[in-house]
Design an enzyme around this catalytic site. Structure first.
Site, PDB file in Angstrom:
ATOM      1  N   ARG A  23      26.203  13.749   8.579  1.00  0.00           N
ATOM      2  CA  ARG A  23      25.566  12.441   8.707  1.00  0.00           C
ATOM      3  C   ARG A  23      25.023  12.045   7.345  1.00  0.00           C
ATOM      4  NH1 ARG A  23      20.049  12.123   9.419  1.00  0.00           N
ATOM      5  NH2 ARG A  23      19.878  14.004  10.686  1.00  0.00           N
ATOM      6  N   HIS A  37      18.677   9.877  10.517  1.00  0.00           N
ATOM      7  CA  HIS A  37      18.971  10.083  11.938  1.00  0.00           C
ATOM      8  C   HIS A  37      18.979   8.742  12.658  1.00  0.00           C
ATOM      9  CE1 HIS A  37      18.921  11.802  15.950  1.00  0.00           C
ATOM     10  NE2 HIS A  37      17.856  11.086  16.220  1.00  0.00           N
ATOM     11  N   TYR A  89      13.388  16.184   4.522  1.00  0.00           N
ATOM     12  CA  TYR A  89      13.839  17.489   4.993  1.00  0.00           C
ATOM     13  C   TYR A  89      15.182  17.948   4.431  1.00  0.00           C
ATOM     14  CZ  TYR A  89      16.280  14.401   8.347  1.00  0.00           C
ATOM     15  OH  TYR A  89      17.048  13.409   8.925  1.00  0.00           O
TER      16      TYR A  89
END
Length: 375
Positions: free
Chosen positions: A266, A270, A279
């Site tokens: 990805r 998100h 992160y």
């Protein structure tokens, strides 16, 4: 290649042996697996992948402008979504999580689809005509439903498969294990497509499971799993093609489900409510971008003289025109505030009825324009 040979090549391998047709430069590395497709079909797959990427960019832009609600990006995952869907029959059932817009595009994206992201449930209803279950937000909850649909189709001798998309994070949900267990026991014609994009929001793949692969989880439930390069549309096509044949026309006389683990990445957040820089390292993203599904597929098509600069310009112009029309049409739809009370319960509760009456009273006193301003 015969059906028996195809199934043998696809499934006679270890779950950690990732299947690939195209390398990152678009060269064919597994000629025995390269699907035989019409030139127009290959160009259509490319067009849909480009459309999906551009749809993604426009949707994110609309969200940043406050014109669309929270949106889940698909960039980087076009290969698995488009490739797998092209291997299906139009009548096969398709169920997805919330990021597989490419699968919907491959089925013929209805203009109403954008309505869902604008807050209109009618956007979900429009998918039924394309044999697509409504978008699913709750993680993994749709898997048992697709298994049930598949089982029903089998009992009715209906030669259709149920295909369900989900992310790697869903494999940590009980629904995933219940669905696979039921599918294995009852031999349902179900294809499970795990879009392993390495991150379940901020949780990395390694924190989801101690298994070497997600594909190998199928073996515990008595059927086969296969890991595929999810950024290779041809590999995703041929794996899904073999899985569909195994579900409907098995060479050993027993229909079986399949778990496909499509390994991909990805690129973006998100959702538009997420900040991936908190992160993960940008260098990691750039490493995966070198495997971009659109770039490698374009190289493959150019190498076969199926695509050139002029054709790409035409495709891009068509995409921009189509998207502009879609957005304009969707934004012209006016919401009816009363719709929020529909389908909450089969029989509305007293509390819900009181809320409905309160809204009606407010509308009678102030009108809809004042209501929208207050929102």
């Amino acid at each position: 290649m015969s059906q028996a040979s195809l199934e043998s090549v696809v499934f006679d391998r270890a779950p950690c042996d990732q299947l690939q047709v195209l390398d990152t430069d678009g060269n064919v590395v597994s000629p025995e697996l390269e699907p035989v497709l019409e030139d127009e079909t290959l160009r259509a797959m490319y067009r849909d992948m480009r459309f999906a990427r551009r749809f993604d960019e426009r949707a994110i832009s609309l969200q940043r402008q406050g014109r669309v609600g929270t949106y889940a990006s698909l960039a980087g995952q076009e290969g698995s979504q488009i490739g797998s869907t092209y291997a299906l029959a139009d009548a096969d059932l398709l169920s997805y999580q919330y990021r597989e817009h490419g699968a919907v595009i491959a089925r013929g994206l209805p203009w109403e689809y954008l309505l869902y992201w604008l807050g209109h449930e009618a956007g979900n209803a429009a998918l039924a005509d394309l044999e697509i279950f409504p978008l699913n937000i709750s993680i993994g909850a749709h898997l048992p439903h697709v298994v049930g649909w598949s089982w029903a189709a089998q009992l009715k001798d209906d030669d259709r498969v149920g295909v369900v998309h989900f992310g790697d994070g869903a494999t940590s949900e009980g629904d995933f294990h219940e669905a696979l267990n039921f599918a294995g026991v009852f031999d349902t014609p179900t294809i499970f497509v795990c879009n392993n994009n390495q991150w379940a929001i901020s949780v990395p793949r390694k924190a989801q499971t101690a298994s070497q692969t997600i594909a190998q989880k199928a073996h515990a439930y008595g059927f086969e799993g296969v890991q595929v390069d999810g950024m290779d549309p041809l590999a995703c096509y041929v794996v899904t093609q073999a899985a569909r044949a195994k579900a409907l026309e098995p060479t050993d006389g027993r229909a079986r489900p399949t778990l496909i683990e499509a390994v991909q990445y990805r690129y973006g957040a998100h959702t538009t409510a997420d900040d991936p820089s908190a992160y993960r390292d940008e260098a990691e993203v750039e490493r995966w971008r070198k495997r971009d599904p659109i770039d490698r597929f374009e190289s493959y098509l150019r190498g076969r003289d199926l695509l050139d600069d002029g054709q790409i310009e035409t495709i891009e112009a068509n995409i921009e025109s189509t998207l502009s029309e879609l957005i304009e049409r969707a934004e012209a739809v006016t919401a009816d505030p009363r719709a929020i009370f529909e389908h909450v319960y089969d029989t509305p509760t007293q509390r819900l009825e009181r809320q409905r009456k309160t809204l009606e009273q407010y509308r009678a006193e102030h009108g809809d324009e004042r209501l929208l301003e207050d929102e």
